[in-house]
Write a protein that holds these residues in place. Structure first.
Motif, mmCIF file in Angstrom:
data_model
loop_
_atom_site.group_PDB
_atom_site.id
_atom_site.type_symbol
_atom_site.label_atom_id
_atom_site.label_comp_id
_atom_site.label_asym_id
_atom_site.label_seq_id
_atom_site.Cartn_x
_atom_site.Cartn_y
_atom_site.Cartn_z
ATOM 1 N N ASP A 104 0.917 -1.183 0.015
ATOM 2 C CA ASP A 104 0.088 -0.041 -0.142
ATOM 3 C C ASP A 104 0.849 1.141 0.059
ATOM 4 O O ASP A 104 0.394 2.160 -0.485
ATOM 5 C CB ASP A 104 -1.061 -0.037 1.123
ATOM 6 N N ILE A 105 2.060 1.172 0.805
ATOM 7 C CA ILE A 105 2.980 2.382 0.894
ATOM 8 C C ILE A 105 3.872 2.468 -0.400
ATOM 9 O O ILE A 105 4.031 3.714 -0.635
ATOM 10 C CB ILE A 105 3.689 2.230 2.075
ATOM 11 N N ARG A 106 4.131 1.376 -1.289
ATOM 12 C CA ARG A 106 5.051 1.653 -2.217
ATOM 13 C C ARG A 106 4.834 2.923 -3.320
ATOM 14 O O ARG A 106 5.564 3.330 -3.566
ATOM 15 C CB ARG A 106 5.221 0.381 -2.826
ATOM 16 N N PRO A 107 3.546 2.915 -3.594
ATOM 17 C CA PRO A 107 3.323 3.948 -4.685
ATOM 18 C C PRO A 107 3.758 5.391 -4.377
ATOM 19 O O PRO A 107 4.058 5.930 -5.018
ATOM 20 C CB PRO A 107 1.751 3.654 -4.870
ATOM 21 N N TYR A 108 3.681 5.583 -2.906
ATOM 22 C CA TYR A 108 3.992 6.850 -2.486
ATOM 23 C C TYR A 108 5.531 6.976 -2.605
ATOM 24 O O TYR A 108 5.969 8.100 -3.073
ATOM 25 C CB TYR A 108 3.597 7.022 -1.217
ATOM 26 N N LEU A 109 6.148 6.009 -2.221
ATOM 27 C CA LEU A 109 7.619 6.105 -2.337
ATOM 28 C C LEU A 109 8.106 6.214 -3.822
ATOM 29 O O LEU A 109 9.013 6.695 -4.394
ATOM 30 C CB LEU A 109 8.469 4.713 -1.649
ATOM 31 N N GLN A 110 7.442 5.168 -4.752
ATOM 32 C CA GLN A 110 7.811 5.218 -6.172
ATOM 33 C C GLN A 110 7.375 6.772 -6.905
ATOM 34 O O GLN A 110 8.298 7.102 -7.641
ATOM 35 C CB GLN A 110 6.893 4.219 -6.812
ATOM 36 N N ALA A 111 6.497 7.361 -6.465
ATOM 37 C CA ALA A 111 6.342 8.628 -6.915
ATOM 38 C C ALA A 111 7.343 9.500 -6.818
ATOM 39 O O ALA A 111 7.576 10.488 -7.624
ATOM 40 C CB ALA A 111 5.045 9.219 -6.315
ATOM 41 N N ASP A 112 8.036 9.266 -5.687
ATOM 42 C CA ASP A 112 9.354 10.171 -5.332
ATOM 43 C C ASP A 112 10.760 9.570 -5.916
ATOM 44 O O ASP A 112 11.732 9.888 -5.655
ATOM 45 C CB ASP A 112 9.469 10.331 -3.857
ATOM 46 N N GLY A 113 10.527 8.486 -6.851
ATOM 47 C CA GLY A 113 11.779 8.022 -7.302
ATOM 48 C C GLY A 113 12.499 6.729 -6.565
ATOM 49 O O GLY A 113 13.304 6.227 -6.827
ATOM 50 N N GLY A 114 11.839 6.416 -5.476
ATOM 51 C CA GLY A 114 12.244 5.362 -4.605
ATOM 52 C C GLY A 114 11.326 4.012 -4.934
ATOM 53 O O GLY A 114 10.474 3.952 -5.457
ATOM 54 N N ASP A 115 11.622 3.245 -3.690
ATOM 55 C CA ASP A 115 10.985 1.943 -3.705
ATOM 56 C C ASP A 115 11.331 1.419 -2.347
ATOM 57 O O ASP A 115 12.486 1.577 -1.754
ATOM 58 C CB ASP A 115 11.073 1.052 -4.523
ATOM 59 N N ILE A 116 10.495 0.258 -1.797
ATOM 60 C CA ILE A 116 10.626 -0.524 -0.438
ATOM 61 C C ILE A 116 10.305 -1.667 -0.905
ATOM 62 O O ILE A 116 9.451 -2.185 -1.643
ATOM 63 C CB ILE A 116 9.784 0.229 0.398
#
Length: 73
Positions: free
Chosen positions: A12-24
């Protein structure tokens, strides 16, 4: 299971980090400690630890209250 709940929250959290160029990425659940790997812009970012503690860890505890910590590996 607890691990499935943890993985669902991370997804659920991944898209927010991906939007900033990151990932978890989920690595392991050791007792009540969640181990994750940060990738992309998150890897080595000075704000990443705060994101983990204030964002990811807080959200995980809302869903899985006995989670003690989230640690990068």
């Amino acid at each position: 299971t607890k691990e499935e709940q943890v993985k669902a929250v991370i997804e659920d959290i991944r898209p927010y980090l991906q939007a900033d160029g990151g990932d978890i990425e989920f690595v392991a659940l050791q007792g009540n400690v969640v181990q994750v790997r940060l990738r992309g812009a998150c890897h080595g970012c000075p704000g990443a630890l705060m994101t983990l503690k204030m964002g990811v860890e807080r959200r995980l505890r809302e869903v899985v209250p006995d989670i003690e910590a989230v640690e990068p590996v």
